[in-house]
Design an enzyme around this catalytic site. Structure first.
Site, PDB file in Angstrom:
ATOM      1  N   ASP A   8      16.396   7.173   2.300  1.00  0.00           N
ATOM      2  CA  ASP A   8      17.179   6.899   3.502  1.00  0.00           C
ATOM      3  C   ASP A   8      18.488   7.680   3.407  1.00  0.00           C
ATOM      4  O   ASP A   8      19.141   7.659   2.355  1.00  0.00           O
ATOM      5  CB  ASP A   8      17.437   5.380   3.561  1.00  0.00           C
ATOM      6  N   ASN A  67      20.901   7.479   6.130  1.00  0.00           N
ATOM      7  CA  ASN A  67      21.947   6.948   7.011  1.00  0.00           C
ATOM      8  C   ASN A  67      22.172   5.451   6.881  1.00  0.00           C
ATOM      9  O   ASN A  67      22.784   4.824   7.750  1.00  0.00           O
ATOM     10  CB  ASN A  67      21.639   7.308   8.481  1.00  0.00           C
ATOM     11  N   ASP A  87      20.283   2.802   7.154  1.00  0.00           N
ATOM     12  CA  ASP A  87      19.653   1.772   7.992  1.00  0.00           C
ATOM     13  C   ASP A  87      18.473   1.098   7.290  1.00  0.00           C
ATOM     14  O   ASP A  87      17.741   0.316   7.896  1.00  0.00           O
ATOM     15  CB  ASP A  87      19.216   2.355   9.348  1.00  0.00           C
ATOM     16  N   ASP A 118      14.124   8.635   5.940  1.00  0.00           N
ATOM     17  CA  ASP A 118      14.192   9.524   7.096  1.00  0.00           C
ATOM     18  C   ASP A 118      14.055  10.986   6.685  1.00  0.00           C
ATOM     19  O   ASP A 118      13.987  11.315   5.502  1.00  0.00           O
ATOM     20  CB  ASP A 118      15.478   9.259   7.893  1.00  0.00           C
ATOM     21  N   ASP A 150       0.003  14.591   9.240  1.00  0.00           N
ATOM     22  CA  ASP A 150      -1.192  13.832   9.591  1.00  0.00           C
ATOM     23  C   ASP A 150      -1.643  14.192  10.998  1.00  0.00           C
ATOM     24  O   ASP A 150      -0.819  14.269  11.912  1.00  0.00           O
ATOM     25  CB  ASP A 150      -0.890  12.332   9.552  1.00  0.00           C
ATOM     26  N   ASP A 193      -6.675  12.179   9.622  1.00  0.00           N
ATOM     27  CA  ASP A 193      -6.818  10.736   9.487  1.00  0.00           C
ATOM     28  C   ASP A 193      -8.143  10.247  10.066  1.00  0.00           C
ATOM     29  O   ASP A 193      -8.487  10.594  11.205  1.00  0.00           O
ATOM     30  CB  ASP A 193      -5.658  10.081  10.257  1.00  0.00           C
ATOM     31  N   GLU A 237      -9.727  13.074   5.591  1.00  0.00           N
ATOM     32  CA  GLU A 237     -10.028  11.727   5.087  1.00  0.00           C
ATOM     33  C   GLU A 237     -11.435  11.396   5.582  1.00  0.00           C
ATOM     34  O   GLU A 237     -11.657  11.258   6.783  1.00  0.00           O
ATOM     35  CB  GLU A 237      -9.028  10.707   5.654  1.00  0.00           C
ATOM     36  N   HIS A 263      -0.824   5.995   0.322  1.00  0.00           N
ATOM     37  CA  HIS A 263      -0.151   4.876   0.990  1.00  0.00           C
ATOM     38  C   HIS A 263      -1.099   3.729   1.326  1.00  0.00           C
ATOM     39  O   HIS A 263      -0.651   2.692   1.815  1.00  0.00           O
ATOM     40  CB  HIS A 263       0.526   5.405   2.260  1.00  0.00           C
ATOM     41  N   ASP A 264      -2.399   3.915   1.128  1.00  0.00           N
ATOM     42  CA  ASP A 264      -3.367   2.847   1.411  1.00  0.00           C
ATOM     43  C   ASP A 264      -3.875   2.168   0.141  1.00  0.00           C
ATOM     44  O   ASP A 264      -4.644   1.210   0.218  1.00  0.00           O
ATOM     45  CB  ASP A 264      -4.596   3.421   2.131  1.00  0.00           C
TER      46      ASP A 264
HETATM   47  C1  GLC Z   1      -6.094   5.975   7.663  1.00  0.00           C
HETATM   48  C2  GLC Z   1      -4.663   5.851   7.157  1.00  0.00           C
HETATM   49  C3  GLC Z   1      -4.271   4.416   7.196  1.00  0.00           C
HETATM   50  C4  GLC Z   1      -4.347   3.927   8.617  1.00  0.00           C
HETATM   51  C5  GLC Z   1      -5.720   4.187   9.231  1.00  0.00           C
HETATM   52  C6  GLC Z   1      -5.689   4.063  10.716  1.00  0.00           C
HETATM   53  O1  GLC Z   1      -7.011   5.358   6.837  1.00  0.00           O
HETATM   54  O2  GLC Z   1      -4.589   6.408   5.880  1.00  0.00           O
HETATM   55  O3  GLC Z   1      -2.995   4.199   6.677  1.00  0.00           O
HETATM   56  O4  GLC Z   1      -4.082   2.565   8.673  1.00  0.00           O
HETATM   57  O5  GLC Z   1      -6.182   5.493   8.972  1.00  0.00           O
HETATM   58  O6  GLC Z   1      -5.017   5.139  11.296  1.00  0.00           O
END
Ligand code: GLC
Length: 552
Positions: free
Chosen positions: A20, A22, A24, A28, A97, A198, A255, A328-329
């Site tokens: 971050d 700023n 908040d 960012d 993405d 994605d 993906e 991130h998943d």
């Molecule tokens: C992909 C992303 C995930 C998201 C899903 C729906 O699997 O990695 O984070 O929730 O698609 O867009």
């Protein structure tokens, strides 16, 4: 064939949690710009930036309101242009993405589509009449509940494979596909090098929208059978390749759940495929494959190793894999596949060796390089992820015990990877001056970048050494792959051979010493990398990883 993206190491940034600038409490774009020197120091070549498009942020930005704007929390379009430019100056490429399966329900396309059955955008989404009083079909959303939501304006239902705030686009409509292609070109023209695609294997739906049979007396049937990797999907993807990816020489990282290893070459073959590399799931889903959501089994090493080997073998000679343990998943790999207590450092290094030296392009997820762990969340109030929250409230409404639901989230919840990047042991881990949008892992006091920079034996320094090793040795990029020690429940290993150079990688996945005195793979080799202070010949110490080189 040699390609820049094969020789590269990618670093994935989840902007909301990276830095971050700023105060908040939300990461960012300026924050990322300020940290590019760190990425150069680490030695990576490219960034995958998770969504920064304008979004109501119901699903971490994977619900796009406007593909041509930046979410205010993250900054402005000028900041994004500055980031692209700063990346170039730092010698870093950047991919974004591409979310083409669905938009946000606040996207103007959907707002128009909803208005009436005659709307010019009606056919941009998938609308159906109800089945009597019920939903059009009994398909389950990947985020729980029905995949259909009834809309108040016309009474019809729209399809959403993910949350109800993420209506699925109708890719059968050429206008929709064109709009997606135009948007891709628009971003490529602004200097990005490509896309992480994605949920791309969901784009094609079985057009019959028939009712399905359910397993285990469950109320809904899984979407996978009718919406995942369906016949005709490749036609869409070839069109995208010809109209956008090829002319722009854009890199594409897909993906790709639902693809079988024997189909890999349809997707990533250099000549006939559609993408450059695919993200597979078998290894990270080793504890859940085949189980209904909410159920987890103890993973076992043989299945884990097999999940890699199957794809490694399928990809030879022309295909390419995106190598990863975290994103991130997923939860933190050291907590799931290593030991985040006594052997955190050893096991995080071992896991790095394991995945980074396979045949493919390694993707490091922010914080993985310092051995960040799962977060000890204690209450549902601390979780933020829509998927986890939907699961929790669904379980509670079905009368399941709260402890069980929380236990599931503590093992599988996506928020573990989304806590703020731990830059220092100071306030909010140096992530933000303000209150972070999600809690900081209390272990930032000990586990942080600042500490790792000053410690020659840190996980960070080990990642740097591994990246250098890979960069210097083409065998670790282009060499073929052969698994060794297949039957071991303790040790994993593989051999990469290229010309007359051979690398042997051996990893101990346990906290016990393993004897290997007579193992032929050790003979005549030179140890080029190890994660323990004093490597002893013929013995693997707890979580030891060794990399050996020999000539053939
Ligand atoms: C992909 C992303 C995930 C998201 C899903 C729906 O699997 O990695 O984070 O929730 O698609 O867009």
């Amino acid at each position: 064939m040699r390609r820049w993206w094969k020789e590269s190491v990618f670093y994935q940034i989840y902007p909301r949690s990276f830095q971050d600038s700023n105060g908040d409490g939300v990461g960012d774009l300026r924050g990322i710009i300020n940290r590019l020197d760190y990425l150069v120091y680490l030695g990576v070549d490219a960034i995958w930036l998770c969504p920064v498009y304008d979004s109501p942020n119901r699903d971490g930005g994977y619900d796009i309101r406007d593909y041509y704007a930046i979410l205010q929390d993250f900054g402005t379009m000028q900041d994004m242009m500055d980031l692209i430019q700063a990346c170039t100056q730092h010698g870093l490429k950047i991919i974004m993405d591409l979310v083409a399966n669905h938009t946000s329900d606040e996207n103007v396309w959907f707002i128009e589509s909803r208005l009436s059955k005659n709307s010019s955008k009606r056919n941009w989404y998938i609308w159906k009449e109800g089945y009597g009083e019920a939903e059009p079909t009994n398909m389950e959303s990947l985020f729980g509940g029905s995949a259909w939501e009834q809309d108040t304006i016309t009474g019809e239902y729209y399809l959403h494979l993910f949350s109800k705030h993420q209506p699925d686009l109708n890719l059968e409509n050429p206008e929709v596909r064109d709009s997606i292609y135009s948007m891709m070109r628009w971003w490529l023209n602004r200097g990005i090098s490509g896309f992480r695609m994605d949920a791309i294997t969901f784009l094609k739906k079985d057009q019959s929208y028939a009712r399905l049979s359910c397993i285990d007396g469950r109320p809904y049937a899984l979407v996978s059978d009718v919406c995942l990797n369906q016949p005709g999907l490749l036609d869409f993807l070839h069109e995208m390749k010809e109209l956008v990816l090829k002319p722009y020489n854009s890199v594409s990282v897909a993906e790709a759940p639902g693809i079988l290893p024997e189909q890999l070459t349809d997707f990533v073959d250099e000549r006939n495929g559609v993408f450059d590399m695919i993200i597979t799931f078998d290894h990270v889903d080793v504890d859940t494959i085949g189980l209904p959501k909410g159920k987890i089994r103890q993973w076992d090493l043989k299945s884990f190793k097999h999940a890699f080997t199957v794809w490694q073998e399928a990809a030879i000679p022309e295909g390419w894999i995106a190598l990863y343990l975290e994103n991130h998943d997923q939860v933190r790999s050291v907590s799931k596949f290593g030991n985040d207590g006594r052997y955190r450092i050893e096991s995080a290094k071992m896991l790095a060796v394991w995945f980074m030296l396979m045949r493919g392009t390694p993707f490091i997820y922010q914080g993985q390089e310092i051995g960040m762990t799962n977060c000890p969340f204690t209450s549902i109030r601390e979780y933020r992820d829509i998927d986890g929250l939907n699961y929790y409230w669904g379980a509670i409404s079905r009368g399941e015990p709260e402890e069980e639901a929380l236990k599931y989230l503590s093992i599988k919840g996506r928020d573990h990877a989304r806590t703020p990047m731990q830059w220092s042991g100071k306030k909010n881990a140096g992530f933000s001056e303000g209150k972070p949008w999600i809690q900081v892992n209390p272990n930032h006091i000990d586990i942080n970048v600042e500490q790792s920079l000053g410690d020659g034996d840190s996980i960070l320094q080990f990642y740097r050494a591994l990246i250098r090793l890979r960069r210097k040795n083409k065998a670790l990029v282009y060499g073929d792959y052969k698994e060794i020690m297949k039957d071991s429940n303790e040790v994993g290993g593989y051999v990469r051979t290229y010309g007359n150079v051979r690398f042997t990688v051996i990893c101990n996945f346990t906290e016990c010493e393993v004897e290997m005195r007579d193992d032929p793979s050790l003979i005549g080799n030179k140890t080029v990398l190890s994660n323990v202070d004093e490597h002893k010949f013929g013995i693997l110490q707890p979580y030891e990883a060794i990399v050996l080189r020999s000539h053939v």
